[in-house]
Design an enzyme around this catalytic site. Structure first.
Site, PDB file in Angstrom:
ATOM      1  N   ASP A  80       0.860  -1.188   0.000  1.00 14.94           N
ATOM      2  CA  ASP A  80       0.000   0.000   0.000  1.00 14.94           C
ATOM      3  C   ASP A  80       0.895   1.237   0.000  1.00 14.94           C
ATOM      4  O   ASP A  80       1.859   1.309   0.752  1.00 14.94           O
ATOM      5  CB  ASP A  80      -0.894  -0.018   1.243  1.00 14.94           C
ATOM      6  CG  ASP A  80      -2.048   0.971   1.152  1.00 14.94           C
ATOM      7  OD1 ASP A  80      -1.782   2.165   0.932  1.00 14.94           O
ATOM      8  OD2 ASP A  80      -3.193   0.545   1.321  1.00 14.94           O
ATOM      9  N   ILE A  81       0.581   2.216  -0.863  1.00 17.64           N
ATOM     10  CA  ILE A  81       1.424   3.414  -0.945  1.00 17.64           C
ATOM     11  C   ILE A  81       1.181   4.373   0.219  1.00 17.64           C
ATOM     12  O   ILE A  81       1.952   5.307   0.423  1.00 17.64           O
ATOM     13  CB  ILE A  81       1.239   4.155  -2.280  1.00 17.64           C
ATOM     14  CG1 ILE A  81      -0.211   4.618  -2.453  1.00 17.64           C
ATOM     15  CG2 ILE A  81       1.685   3.295  -3.438  1.00 17.64           C
ATOM     16  CD1 ILE A  81      -0.419   5.522  -3.673  1.00 17.64           C
ATOM     17  N   ASN A 136     -13.242  -4.233   1.938  1.00 20.17           N
ATOM     18  CA  ASN A 136     -14.382  -3.327   1.889  1.00 20.17           C
ATOM     19  C   ASN A 136     -15.074  -3.394   0.532  1.00 20.17           C
ATOM     20  O   ASN A 136     -14.416  -3.550  -0.502  1.00 20.17           O
ATOM     21  CB  ASN A 136     -13.924  -1.886   2.148  1.00 20.17           C
ATOM     22  CG  ASN A 136     -13.155  -1.740   3.445  1.00 20.17           C
ATOM     23  OD1 ASN A 136     -13.480  -2.372   4.436  1.00 20.17           O
ATOM     24  ND2 ASN A 136     -12.116  -0.914   3.428  1.00 20.17           N
ATOM     25  N   GLN A 143     -14.550   1.641   0.641  1.00 20.81           N
ATOM     26  CA  GLN A 143     -13.745   1.181  -0.494  1.00 20.81           C
ATOM     27  C   GLN A 143     -13.397   2.394  -1.344  1.00 20.81           C
ATOM     28  O   GLN A 143     -14.275   3.074  -1.858  1.00 20.81           O
ATOM     29  CB  GLN A 143     -14.509   0.146  -1.322  1.00 20.81           C
ATOM     30  CG  GLN A 143     -13.694  -0.402  -2.486  1.00 20.81           C
ATOM     31  CD  GLN A 143     -14.484  -1.391  -3.351  1.00 20.81           C
ATOM     32  OE1 GLN A 143     -15.699  -1.492  -3.230  1.00 20.81           O
ATOM     33  NE2 GLN A 143     -13.791  -2.100  -4.216  1.00 20.81           N
ATOM     34  N   HIS A 149     -10.228  -5.686  -3.460  1.00 17.38           N
ATOM     35  CA  HIS A 149      -8.901  -5.937  -2.901  1.00 17.38           C
ATOM     36  C   HIS A 149      -8.993  -6.215  -1.407  1.00 17.38           C
ATOM     37  O   HIS A 149      -9.890  -5.739  -0.723  1.00 17.38           O
ATOM     38  CB  HIS A 149      -7.957  -4.757  -3.161  1.00 17.38           C
ATOM     39  CG  HIS A 149      -8.447  -3.436  -2.644  1.00 17.38           C
ATOM     40  ND1 HIS A 149      -9.432  -2.705  -3.279  1.00 17.38           N
ATOM     41  CD2 HIS A 149      -8.084  -2.701  -1.563  1.00 17.38           C
ATOM     42  CE1 HIS A 149      -9.651  -1.579  -2.613  1.00 17.38           C
ATOM     43  NE2 HIS A 149      -8.857  -1.563  -1.557  1.00 17.38           N
ATOM     44  N   PHE A 150      -8.052  -7.000  -0.947  1.00 17.12           N
ATOM     45  CA  PHE A 150      -7.901  -7.315   0.471  1.00 17.12           C
ATOM     46  C   PHE A 150      -6.689  -6.575   1.020  1.00 17.12           C
ATOM     47  O   PHE A 150      -5.654  -6.518   0.363  1.00 17.12           O
ATOM     48  CB  PHE A 150      -7.692  -8.820   0.680  1.00 17.12           C
ATOM     49  CG  PHE A 150      -8.926  -9.650   0.476  1.00 17.12           C
ATOM     50  CD1 PHE A 150      -9.655 -10.121   1.566  1.00 17.12           C
ATOM     51  CD2 PHE A 150      -9.360  -9.983  -0.798  1.00 17.12           C
ATOM     52  CE1 PHE A 150     -10.794 -10.893   1.389  1.00 17.12           C
ATOM     53  CE2 PHE A 150     -10.492 -10.755  -0.997  1.00 17.12           C
ATOM     54  CZ  PHE A 150     -11.209 -11.213   0.092  1.00 17.12           C
ATOM     55  N   HIS A 151      -6.830  -6.035   2.221  1.00 15.67           N
ATOM     56  CA  HIS A 151      -5.699  -5.457   2.948  1.00 15.67           C
ATOM     57  C   HIS A 151      -5.152  -6.506   3.908  1.00 15.67           C
ATOM     58  O   HIS A 151      -5.923  -7.111   4.667  1.00 15.67           O
ATOM     59  CB  HIS A 151      -6.140  -4.251   3.776  1.00 15.67           C
ATOM     60  CG  HIS A 151      -6.669  -3.097   2.981  1.00 15.67           C
ATOM     61  ND1 HIS A 151      -5.916  -1.974   2.724  1.00 15.67           N
ATOM     62  CD2 HIS A 151      -7.881  -2.884   2.398  1.00 15.67           C
ATOM     63  CE1 HIS A 151      -6.641  -1.118   2.022  1.00 15.67           C
ATOM     64  NE2 HIS A 151      -7.843  -1.648   1.808  1.00 15.67           N
TER      65      HIS A 151
END
Length: 211
Positions: A80-81, A136, A143, A149-151
């Protein structure tokens, strides 16, 4: 012309199998989706990953740099940026799927498989033993990018000063820190190596189970 004179519809192309790395049939993409841009930039690779130059974070320019973690025919993962903690990464289908309900059965199976692998790899690379997996669906559910996507978010010790705002920022509220380029490149390499080790160990266990 009668309906019988209409030419037959062309057969649909199935998604590539996760066991092969044939990239001749690219999945559907959205031109304005940043995750689709990452998917198009980095082709699938087997384990171990290719030479570092082919994974350069700047290949996604003019979009933000991408610190790639995993790239299979069905999935892609990257740091993640704007991470909530060290090692915070995203895992998503390579094809454009806005929500979890849009994901195919094959993609669902791969997501489940690699969520465990990535969780193990991140924990080993960072030394953080606890983590959250967050997913989300829709703007009302926080989201931000409309690509499923999954974190995977390592959860530091309570004494870590970042933890004071950890819970409030997890679901889209609060301030985040930008990912440092040099630290991100180093960390991505360490996590990729741990992914390779976890996959190798899984294969060895599978092989012993068949004896």
């Amino acid at each position: 012309m009668s309906s019988n004179d209409n030419p037959p519809s062309p057969p649909t192309q199935p998604l590539p199998s996760a066991s092969t790395f044939d990239t001749t049939t690219p999945p559907s993409q959205e031109t304005d989706c940043p995750f689709c841009h990452i998917s198009l930039t980095y082709p699938p690779y087997p384990h171990p990953p290719p030479a570092p130059e082919s994974l350069s974070p700047t290949l996604t320019h003019p979009h933000p740099s991408t610190h790639l973690i995993l790239s299979t025919p069905l999935l892609i993962a990257f740091l993640d940026i704007m991470p909530l903690s060290v090692g915070h990464l995203l895992l998503c289908p390579r094809a454009h799927r806005p929500k979890l309900t849009d994901v195919t059965p094959a993609e669902s199976a791969e997501l489940g498989k690699y969520l465990r692998i990535l969780s193990t790899a991140v924990s080993r690379a960072t030394g953080i033993k606890d983590w959250n997996v967050v997913q989300n669906n829709g703007a009302a559910a926080a989201q931000v990018v409309p690509h499923c996507h999954f974190h995977v978010i390592p959860r530091p010790e309570l004494r870590d000063k970042r933890n004071e705002r950890f819970t409030s920022t997890m679901f889209g509220r609060g301030q985040r820190d930008e990912l440092d380029e040099e630290e991100g490149e180093k960390l991505a390499g360490e996590i990729r190596e741990m992914v390779r080790v976890v996959v190798r160990d899984d294969e060895e266990r599978e092989g012993r189970g068949k004896l």
